[in-house]
Write a protein that holds these residues in place. Sequence first.
Motif, PDB file in Angstrom:
ATOM      1  N   GLU A  29       0.830  -1.212   0.000  1.00 26.38           N
ATOM      2  CA  GLU A  29       0.000   0.000   0.000  1.00 26.38           C
ATOM      3  C   GLU A  29       0.870   1.270   0.000  1.00 26.38           C
ATOM      4  N   ASP A  30       1.839   1.327   0.891  1.00 29.57           N
ATOM      5  CA  ASP A  30       2.710   2.507   0.968  1.00 29.57           C
ATOM      6  C   ASP A  30       3.573   2.646  -0.291  1.00 29.57           C
ATOM      7  N   GLY A  31       4.084   1.529  -0.772  1.00 36.47           N
ATOM      8  CA  GLY A  31       4.929   1.572  -1.961  1.00 36.47           C
ATOM      9  C   GLY A  31       4.143   2.071  -3.166  1.00 36.47           C
ATOM     10  N   GLN A  32       2.950   1.567  -3.328  1.00 34.42           N
ATOM     11  CA  GLN A  32       2.115   1.927  -4.471  1.00 34.42           C
ATOM     12  C   GLN A  32       1.715   3.405  -4.401  1.00 34.42           C
ATOM     13  N   LEU A  33       1.419   3.879  -3.195  1.00 33.27           N
ATOM     14  CA  LEU A  33       1.074   5.304  -3.025  1.00 33.27           C
ATOM     15  C   LEU A  33       2.235   6.190  -3.449  1.00 33.27           C
ATOM     16  N   ALA A  34       3.435   5.835  -2.992  1.00 31.32           N
ATOM     17  CA  ALA A  34       4.623   6.625  -3.340  1.00 31.32           C
ATOM     18  C   ALA A  34       4.822   6.639  -4.854  1.00 31.32           C
ATOM     19  N   ILE A  35       4.578   5.523  -5.504  1.00 28.16           N
ATOM     20  CA  ILE A  35       4.711   5.448  -6.970  1.00 28.16           C
ATOM     21  C   ILE A  35       3.683   6.380  -7.617  1.00 28.16           C
ATOM     22  N   GLU A  36       2.432   6.279  -7.155  1.00 26.74           N
ATOM     23  CA  GLU A  36       1.373   7.125  -7.730  1.00 26.74           C
ATOM     24  C   GLU A  36       1.653   8.613  -7.535  1.00 26.74           C
ATOM     25  N   TYR A  37       2.254   8.963  -6.413  1.00 25.46           N
ATOM     26  CA  TYR A  37       2.528  10.373  -6.131  1.00 25.46           C
ATOM     27  C   TYR A  37       3.761  10.892  -6.884  1.00 25.46           C
ATOM     28  N   GLY A  38       4.520   9.972  -7.502  1.00 22.04           N
ATOM     29  CA  GLY A  38       5.622  10.432  -8.362  1.00 22.04           C
ATOM     30  C   GLY A  38       7.026  10.145  -7.860  1.00 22.04           C
ATOM     31  N   ALA A  39       7.182   9.252  -6.896  1.00 17.19           N
ATOM     32  CA  ALA A  39       8.537   8.896  -6.425  1.00 17.19           C
ATOM     33  C   ALA A  39       9.331   8.254  -7.571  1.00 17.19           C
ATOM     34  N   ASP A  40      10.650   8.387  -7.507  1.00 18.21           N
ATOM     35  CA  ASP A  40      11.506   7.783  -8.529  1.00 18.21           C
ATOM     36  C   ASP A  40      12.062   6.440  -8.079  1.00 18.21           C
ATOM     37  N   ALA A  41      12.162   6.250  -6.777  1.00 17.11           N
ATOM     38  CA  ALA A  41      12.729   5.000  -6.258  1.00 17.11           C
ATOM     39  C   ALA A  41      12.172   4.732  -4.869  1.00 17.11           C
ATOM     40  N   LEU A  42      12.133   3.454  -4.518  1.00 21.05           N
ATOM     41  CA  LEU A  42      11.710   3.068  -3.165  1.00 21.05           C
ATOM     42  C   LEU A  42      12.860   2.336  -2.482  1.00 21.05           C
ATOM     43  N   GLY A  43      12.986   2.575  -1.172  1.00 17.39           N
ATOM     44  CA  GLY A  43      14.044   1.911  -0.416  1.00 17.39           C
ATOM     45  C   GLY A  43      13.464   0.885   0.556  1.00 17.39           C
ATOM     46  N   PHE A  44      14.143  -0.250   0.642  1.00 13.50           N
ATOM     47  CA  PHE A  44      13.728  -1.342   1.526  1.00 13.50           C
ATOM     48  C   PHE A  44      14.894  -1.630   2.468  1.00 13.50           C
ATOM     49  N   VAL A  45      14.616  -1.593   3.762  1.00 13.59           N
ATOM     50  CA  VAL A  45      15.700  -1.668   4.742  1.00 13.59           C
ATOM     51  C   VAL A  45      15.924  -3.124   5.190  1.00 13.59           C
ATOM     52  N   PHE A  46      17.124  -3.633   4.866  1.00 10.40           N
ATOM     53  CA  PHE A  46      17.465  -5.000   5.268  1.00 10.40           C
ATOM     54  C   PHE A  46      18.472  -4.947   6.418  1.00 10.40           C
ATOM     55  N   TYR A  47      18.135  -4.181   7.407  1.00 11.23           N
ATOM     56  CA  TYR A  47      18.984  -4.018   8.592  1.00 11.23           C
ATOM     57  C   TYR A  47      18.098  -4.343   9.797  1.00 11.23           C
ATOM     58  N   LYS A 207       1.588  13.562   4.221  1.00 14.61           N
ATOM     59  CA  LYS A 207       2.999  13.993   4.241  1.00 14.61           C
ATOM     60  C   LYS A 207       3.732  13.505   2.988  1.00 14.61           C
ATOM     61  N   LEU A 208       3.420  12.277   2.594  1.00 14.61           N
ATOM     62  CA  LEU A 208       4.064  11.681   1.423  1.00 14.61           C
ATOM     63  C   LEU A 208       3.758  12.499   0.169  1.00 14.61           C
ATOM     64  N   LEU A 209       2.493  12.816  -0.026  1.00 18.49           N
ATOM     65  CA  LEU A 209       2.081  13.579  -1.202  1.00 18.49           C
ATOM     66  C   LEU A 209       2.692  14.983  -1.173  1.00 18.49           C
ATOM     67  N   ASP A 210       2.611  15.629  -0.026  1.00 21.67           N
ATOM     68  CA  ASP A 210       3.139  16.978   0.139  1.00 21.67           C
ATOM     69  C   ASP A 210       4.642  16.995  -0.179  1.00 21.67           C
ATOM     70  N   PHE A 211       5.355  16.034   0.360  1.00 16.74           N
ATOM     71  CA  PHE A 211       6.811  15.969   0.169  1.00 16.74           C
ATOM     72  C   PHE A 211       7.153  15.793  -1.312  1.00 16.74           C
ATOM     73  N   ILE A 212       6.518  14.835  -1.960  1.00 21.89           N
ATOM     74  CA  ILE A 212       6.866  14.549  -3.359  1.00 21.89           C
ATOM     75  C   ILE A 212       6.457  15.718  -4.251  1.00 21.89           C
ATOM     76  N   GLU A 213       5.296  16.282  -3.997  1.00 22.08           N
ATOM     77  CA  GLU A 213       4.852  17.436  -4.806  1.00 22.08           C
ATOM     78  C   GLU A 213       5.845  18.589  -4.706  1.00 22.08           C
ATOM     79  N   LYS A 214       6.312  18.851  -3.503  1.00 22.88           N
ATOM     80  CA  LYS A 214       7.259  19.962  -3.318  1.00 22.88           C
ATOM     81  C   LYS A 214       8.592  19.687  -4.028  1.00 22.88           C
ATOM     82  N   CYS A 215       8.974  18.417  -4.082  1.00 20.19           N
ATOM     83  CA  CYS A 215      10.218  18.071  -4.780  1.00 20.19           C
ATOM     84  C   CYS A 215      10.076  18.246  -6.283  1.00 20.19           C
ATOM     85  N   LYS A 216       8.923  18.010  -6.787  1.00 15.14           N
ATOM     86  CA  LYS A 216       8.728  18.037  -8.234  1.00 15.14           C
ATOM     87  C   LYS A 216       8.357  19.420  -8.757  1.00 15.14           C
TER      88      LYS A 216
END
Length: 223
Positions: A29-47, A207-216
């Motif tokens: 759900e979170d990954g797909q939202l970030a994609i829809e909002y215009g993210a270029d990459a997603l990070g997955f933490v293996f720590y 916050k996700l939408l606001d952040f990505i919109e401001k970057c773009k």
Amino acid sequence: MSNSDGTVFDYPIGKAKVWVKICGITSYEDGQLAIEYGADALGFVFYPQSPRYLPLSQASNLLSRLNILKVAVLVNPSLEEVEILKKELPIDLWQLHGEESLALGHRLPRGKIIKALRPPFEQKIKEWADCTFAFLLDSPSEKWGGSGKPFDWGKASLLRQHYSYPFILAGGLNPDNIQRALREVEPFGVDVSSGVEKYPGKKDKKKLLDFIEKCKKPTHPVS
Ligand SMILES: O=C(O)c1ccccc1N[C@@H]1O[C@H](COP(=O)(O)O)[C@@H](O)[C@H]1O
């Protein structure tokens, strides 16, 4: 340095668009939202010590469903761990966030590493330049990453101006400070984790939408 597809890197310094990575994705759900909002990459933490840790048992299914550039975030992994991740997962870029050796870096595909820098910056940049996609600037912390603490933007700006490599600004970015950060540093890209969360491991839609919109949106250099 090269793009993840192997082509020569040309990145938009001072241009409107900034490369945006949303880190710490643990659900479709979170990954797909970030994609829809215009993210270029997603990070997955293996720590495992991270509250955003993604166990390998869940990663394969999640990563294969998300159609975007995928970044594995690692902190001082063993060679064995790296080999397992390489074999099991569709990873495009490898973010080394600890004090990894160059020998480990050479086990990863050339030009596909995001190296988080720690002092001495100049020496690390020289050592890692040949194998990196970009350098990442995050504030030093005991937790290694995801601390929510800002990197020194003055230092980031100096490094960006001095070296012709792509720099990704990270550390404590959020929708309230991102425009100022972009103006002051003019990085190739930005990376955010805690600043767009509801709680660790869960993103906040607004916050996700606001952040990505401001970057773009177009940015203007500091006058
Ligand atoms: O997000 C984490 O939990 C994490 C853990 C260990 C290493 C890196 C991690 N994430 C990276 O940390 C920075 C900054 O995050 P924040 O925005 O300040 O919360 C970012 O580069 C993430 O990729």
